[in-house]
Design a protein around this motif. Structure first.
Motif, PDB file in Angstrom:
ATOM      1  N   TYR A 147     -15.730 -30.863  52.648  1.00 29.08           N
ATOM      2  CA  TYR A 147     -14.840 -32.248  52.622  1.00 29.08           C
ATOM      3  C   TYR A 147     -15.498 -33.359  53.118  1.00 29.08           C
ATOM      4  O   TYR A 147     -16.380 -33.450  53.878  1.00 29.08           O
ATOM      5  CB  TYR A 147     -13.560 -32.071  53.012  1.00 29.08           C
ATOM      6  CG  TYR A 147     -13.512 -32.081  54.572  1.00 29.08           C
ATOM      7  CD1 TYR A 147     -12.954 -33.125  55.332  1.00 29.08           C
ATOM      8  CD2 TYR A 147     -13.928 -31.204  55.619  1.00 29.08           C
ATOM      9  CE1 TYR A 147     -12.898 -33.274  56.532  1.00 29.08           C
ATOM     10  CE2 TYR A 147     -13.706 -31.107  56.672  1.00 29.08           C
ATOM     11  CZ  TYR A 147     -13.311 -32.460  57.428  1.00 29.08           C
ATOM     12  OH  TYR A 147     -13.502 -32.488  58.808  1.00 29.08           O
ATOM     13  N   ASP A 148     -15.168 -34.668  52.467  1.00 30.64           N
ATOM     14  CA  ASP A 148     -15.886 -35.758  52.935  1.00 30.64           C
ATOM     15  C   ASP A 148     -17.347 -35.706  53.264  1.00 30.64           C
ATOM     16  O   ASP A 148     -18.115 -36.365  54.003  1.00 30.64           O
ATOM     17  CB  ASP A 148     -15.208 -36.203  54.234  1.00 30.64           C
ATOM     18  CG  ASP A 148     -15.476 -37.889  54.731  1.00 30.64           C
ATOM     19  OD1 ASP A 148     -15.255 -38.549  53.805  1.00 30.64           O
ATOM     20  OD2 ASP A 148     -15.702 -38.043  55.791  1.00 30.64           O
ATOM     21  N   VAL A 149     -18.122 -35.088  51.963  1.00 32.13           N
ATOM     22  CA  VAL A 149     -19.428 -34.779  52.075  1.00 32.13           C
ATOM     23  C   VAL A 149     -20.113 -35.704  51.091  1.00 32.13           C
ATOM     24  O   VAL A 149     -19.619 -36.107  49.970  1.00 32.13           O
ATOM     25  CB  VAL A 149     -19.680 -33.516  51.697  1.00 32.13           C
ATOM     26  CG1 VAL A 149     -19.185 -32.918  50.420  1.00 32.13           C
ATOM     27  CG2 VAL A 149     -21.138 -33.081  52.122  1.00 32.13           C
ATOM     28  N   ASN A 150     -21.291 -36.166  51.455  1.00 38.39           N
ATOM     29  CA  ASN A 150     -22.075 -37.013  50.498  1.00 38.39           C
ATOM     30  C   ASN A 150     -23.116 -35.909  49.848  1.00 38.39           C
ATOM     31  O   ASN A 150     -23.071 -35.899  48.553  1.00 38.39           O
ATOM     32  CB  ASN A 150     -22.993 -37.729  51.363  1.00 38.39           C
ATOM     33  CG  ASN A 150     -24.153 -38.633  50.436  1.00 38.39           C
ATOM     34  OD1 ASN A 150     -25.104 -38.075  49.978  1.00 38.39           O
ATOM     35  ND2 ASN A 150     -23.668 -39.960  49.973  1.00 38.39           N
ATOM     36  N   ARG A 151     -23.887 -35.033  50.440  1.00 37.26           N
ATOM     37  CA  ARG A 151     -24.502 -33.920  49.892  1.00 37.26           C
ATOM     38  C   ARG A 151     -25.088 -32.817  50.825  1.00 37.26           C
ATOM     39  O   ARG A 151     -24.700 -33.110  52.042  1.00 37.26           O
ATOM     40  CB  ARG A 151     -25.773 -34.595  49.249  1.00 37.26           C
ATOM     41  CG  ARG A 151     -26.794 -35.009  50.251  1.00 37.26           C
ATOM     42  CD  ARG A 151     -27.926 -35.554  49.765  1.00 37.26           C
ATOM     43  NE  ARG A 151     -29.051 -35.920  50.557  1.00 37.26           N
ATOM     44  CZ  ARG A 151     -28.843 -36.887  51.570  1.00 37.26           C
ATOM     45  NH1 ARG A 151     -27.840 -37.955  51.301  1.00 37.26           N
ATOM     46  NH2 ARG A 151     -29.877 -37.212  52.595  1.00 37.26           N
ATOM     47  N   ARG A 177     -20.251 -38.438  54.135  1.00 38.08           N
ATOM     48  CA  ARG A 177     -20.003 -39.496  53.236  1.00 38.08           C
ATOM     49  C   ARG A 177     -20.219 -40.623  54.050  1.00 38.08           C
ATOM     50  O   ARG A 177     -19.934 -40.955  55.329  1.00 38.08           O
ATOM     51  CB  ARG A 177     -18.735 -39.591  52.792  1.00 38.08           C
ATOM     52  CG  ARG A 177     -18.628 -40.535  51.283  1.00 38.08           C
ATOM     53  CD  ARG A 177     -17.305 -40.652  50.773  1.00 38.08           C
ATOM     54  NE  ARG A 177     -16.779 -39.248  50.420  1.00 38.08           N
ATOM     55  CZ  ARG A 177     -17.128 -38.644  49.231  1.00 38.08           C
ATOM     56  NH1 ARG A 177     -17.776 -39.210  48.179  1.00 38.08           N
ATOM     57  NH2 ARG A 177     -16.687 -37.593  49.073  1.00 38.08           N
ATOM     58  N   ASP A 178     -20.998 -41.689  53.541  1.00 39.92           N
ATOM     59  CA  ASP A 178     -21.192 -42.927  54.179  1.00 39.92           C
ATOM     60  C   ASP A 178     -19.795 -44.165  54.175  1.00 39.92           C
ATOM     61  O   ASP A 178     -19.167 -43.670  53.138  1.00 39.92           O
ATOM     62  CB  ASP A 178     -22.372 -43.863  53.642  1.00 39.92           C
ATOM     63  CG  ASP A 178     -23.671 -43.430  53.900  1.00 39.92           C
ATOM     64  OD1 ASP A 178     -23.858 -42.721  54.964  1.00 39.92           O
ATOM     65  OD2 ASP A 178     -24.558 -43.276  52.993  1.00 39.92           O
ATOM     66  N   LEU A 179     -19.822 -44.741  55.199  1.00 38.73           N
ATOM     67  CA  LEU A 179     -18.834 -45.889  55.336  1.00 38.73           C
ATOM     68  C   LEU A 179     -19.472 -46.982  53.906  1.00 38.73           C
ATOM     69  O   LEU A 179     -20.551 -47.642  54.327  1.00 38.73           O
ATOM     70  CB  LEU A 179     -18.621 -46.647  56.561  1.00 38.73           C
ATOM     71  CG  LEU A 179     -18.096 -45.457  57.606  1.00 38.73           C
ATOM     72  CD1 LEU A 179     -17.906 -46.437  58.797  1.00 38.73           C
ATOM     73  CD2 LEU A 179     -17.100 -44.724  57.131  1.00 38.73           C
TER      74      LEU A 179
END
Length: 744
Positions: A147-151, A177-179
């Motif tokens: 969850y809340d992951v970019n990669r 994940r980035d802001l």
């Protein structure tokens, strides 16, 4: 404190975290390095999109990296229905990522035959887990939900010249994940089989041009796949609350400071396995593989939390300095029933706790032809624990307790130079020094349960182990590679790398049965050779990455537990040497504008050349290499996904994906047993509808569609003292989950 009260406090902590921990926390990945193009599996373009990774601490096209690495974006993971880190073993070749036996959230990982099955405190994993740039030393609570992951990136082979902690088998990078520079909010609700009901909320917002905050909270719950028929409790249920907050401050264009905090609480019931053999009365094993008759108790609580701060300064266009400070701690209280019966033939109540502080300083250079990173890494970690081994047939309990303190200092560098536009070389090296202090106490008490776990107050009638020892381990591990572009789209490479995992102390060691246990065990090393080719073909409609590898594995640390007439003898031996070789293939094909196929194939042949096993009768080591096999290392791993993106007239889309995965025969221990898992196949289906404005998503996910039963762990204690106990832990059955998501 009651379970309900604990749950309320943990939810309150998570909801209040933005206030309490705004000034520190878990690193959010570097903005410039975290960008990645849309994955081929979810794109409606005519060609495959380029994939950018940061496997070498800088943004690079995947096909230019002379390292075997698999990369999965958040969109790709969602499109294929990935739930947590264990799904990676069906997407990355020659990779095993599983929940540890007797656990709900402890991580067991192997890559190319190298890993660590025993998650006891003080043992180091062979595969390193990094959340952003922070090394996670503790396997408990490390089965991260996605969850809340970019990669997520999976690097196969030894890593040490680029990463904070030396890892001998490979690394898994979980990049959050980035802001962003615009306010965002996401909400997802999932409802499914076994009363599954999950809620995931995330969002971020800039408060000014220089300051932004963000956070996420996830609540995962489902009933058990089976039941404890003795206590009535659910088996294999899930009750997890997790949260993450972060803040980013940019006082100037060249300076970025990021802080964050995270916490995960696992309140699922203790997981007892399925007894695979008849009971002492002759009753057959229970019909449902997820049912048990365990009597040790259902209590289980695991918490992990972390704080970190990352400061980055772009000194010039070529030079960047980065500092990463992180603190993590964790606590586990659980019960493991090895015999799976109401009687305490072999019951283990246990607790673990740990804390770690790490500091890393990096200097990154990016020039026209020379690129590289140099860094210093420091870690101060303590892991401790205690458990009872309650044995009714012996009328005693065995208390084991102790701790391992580790202070690690390392320097590393990795430099790449473009000799020509096509020919590139890379050289790296690392020196690691680990100072470890181990304290081990092991004693016999009359009756069931020692005083430390609720038994009557009494002195032990036999102290088996009681020592504190200190050892230091140091090693230089080099890395070298050469790559050549055959065409602008095809790169071939050859590399050599050495991996190192330091020695330590066996927390279960019995100094009466095995006096040498007080000396600890020695490091293990791997010399790994790899050749590969990566590239795009057919006008970027086909991506094909292939690698072949050969490894010499020496000093391999293997944990063995042998039932004896007076207890259990535990060994952590440097058993000798082995060799491992294999092949890997990853392919993505754009068959049509809407239809995409993905495949991964892994082949591993692992064989012991020498395996020295301690004989309790002769008091000598005996070479039994011909009788031993590698754990958690199937010869074949394959996965195939077919994705179809269907556009509608209103500009919304439906992305459907069907995945078939196969893993061949897998030996769960180095010694063959009835617990070994024959080859099996899993089938998954996933559908995601996305609205034209990207605000709404509706999905349907089916995992293990054919309801396959397969073992992922177990305990073999086949002796009369322990009533011939062979217990197994199974992967999840068929589950169907519906999701509704909102993004704005």
């Amino acid at each position: 404190m009651s379970k309900a009260a604990r749950k309320g406090l943990q939810v309150a902590w998570l909801l209040g975290a933005p206030v309490v921990f705004l000034g520190a926390g878990l690193v959010v990945g570097h903005t410039a390095l975290a960008q990645e193009a849309a994955p081929a599996a979810t794109s409606g373009d005519d060609v495959l999109q380029e994939v950018v990774v940061t496997a070498r601490r800088r943004a690079e096209n995947l096909k230019d990296v002379p390292v075997a690495v698999s990369a999965f974006s958040a969109e790709q993971l969602q499109a294929q229905g990935a739930v947590n880190l264990t799904d990676l073993e069906y997407k990355s070749p020659n990779t095993t990522v599983q929940v540890a036996r007797g656990s709900n959230s402890t991580l067991i990982a192997f890559i190319r035959g190298v890993g660590q099955q025993d998650p006891l405190w003080g043992f180091e994993p062979g595969v390193g887990l990094y959340v952003d740039d922070v090394y996670i030393a503790r396997p408990q609570g490390a089965v991260l939900d996605i969850y809340d992951v970019n990669r997520i990136e999976v690097l196969r082979g030894p890593q040490g010249t680029l990463y904070g902690r030396n890892t001998i088998g490979g690394a898994i990078k979980y990049v959050t994940r980035d802001l962003g520079d615009q306010p965002t909010a996401n909400a997802r609700v999932e409802i499914g089989s076994y009363n599954e009901h999950n809620i995931i909320l995330s969002g971020s917002t800039p408060l000014s041009e220089k300051f932004a905050i963000g956070g996420a909270v996830a609540i995962y719950r489902h009933d058990g796949y089976g039941h404890n028929l003795y206590t009535g409790a659910d088996q294999y249920n899930k009750d997890v609350v997790a949260g993450r907050i972060s803040a980013e401050f940019k006082p100037t264009e060249k300076v970025t400071v990021k802080v964050a905090a995270d916490q995960t609480n696992d309140m699922s019931n203790a997981k007892s396995g399925h007894r695979e053999t008849a009971t002492p009365s002759g009753a057959a094993p229970l019909a449902n593989d997820y049912d048990t008759m365990a009597g040790v108790g259902d209590h289980n609580f695991v918490t992990n939390r972390g704080l970190s701060l990352t400061a980055e300064w772009a000194v010039t266009d070529e030079w960047t300095v980065k500092a990463i400070s992180a603190y993590r701690d964790g606590y586990t209280q659980t019960n493991i029933d090895f015999d799976n019966l109401p009687q305490p033939y072999l019951d283990v109540p246990a607790l673990y706790k740990d804390h770690q502080f790490s500091q890393e300083l990096q200097t990154i250079y990016t020039g026209e032809r020379l690129q590289g990173v140099a860094g210093i890494y420091y870690m101060d970690a303590t892991s401790a624990g205690a458990f009872d081994t309650d044995v009714q047939n012996l009328g005693l309990s065995i208390l084991t307790s102790g701790s391992v303190k580790t202070k690690s200092v390392a320097g590393f560098t990795d430099l790449s130079y473009d000799i020509t536009d096509a020919l590139k070389i890379s050289l790296g090296g690392r020196y690691t020094n680990d100072d470890k202090t181990g304290s081990v106490y092991r004693a016999y008490y009359l009756g069931i349960r020692s005083p430390s776990f609720g038994g009557k107050a009494q002195a032990p009638f036999s102290v088996r182990t009681n020592y504190t020892n200190q050892r230091s381990f140091g090693e230089f591990t080099p890395r070298a590679s050469v790559s050549y572009k055959l065409t602008p789209d095809v790169t071939t490479y050859a590399s050599y790398s050495k991996g190192f995992k330091s020695g330590g102390f066996d927390m279960r060691g019995d100094a009466v049965l095995t006096p040498d246990t007080v000396k600890g065990y020695n490091p293990e090393t791997v010399d790994s050779y790899e050749v590969g080719v990566k590239g795009d073909y057919l006008d970027r409609r086909l991506t094909l990455n292939m690698a072949g590898f050969y490894s010499n594995y020496t000093g391999q640390q293997v944990t063995t537990q042998v039932p004896t007439a007076t207890g259990i003898a535990s060994f952590v031996d440097n058993v000798g040497s082995s060799h491992i070789y294999g092949l890997e293939l990853e392919a993505i094909a754009k068959l049509t504008r809407q239809l995409t196929a993905q495949a991964n194939v892994g082949y591993t042949m692992a064989q012991f050349d020498k395996f020295l096993s301690y004989d309790l009768t002769s008091k000598k080591y005996v070479d039994v290499a011909g009788l031993r096999g590698f754990q958690n290392t199937p010869k074949w791993t394959t996965g195939f996904t077919l994705s179809y993106l269907l556009p509608f007239d209103d500009k919304s889309t439906l992305n459907s994906a069907a995945t078939v995965s196969y893993r061949s025969f897998t030996q769960l221990y180095d010694t063959a047993s009835i617990l070994d898992q024959p080859g099996y196949t899993l089938v998954d289906l996933n559908f995601v509808w996305t609205s034209a404005d990207d605000h709404w998503q509706v999905g349907l996910r089916a995992k293990n569609l054919t309801d396959e039963r397969y073992r992922i762990g177990g305990y073999p204690f086949g002796s009369a003292t322990y009533v011939n106990s062979y217990t197994a832990y199974y992967g999840a059955p068929r589950t169907i989950t519906g999701t509704v998501g909102l993004h704005f």
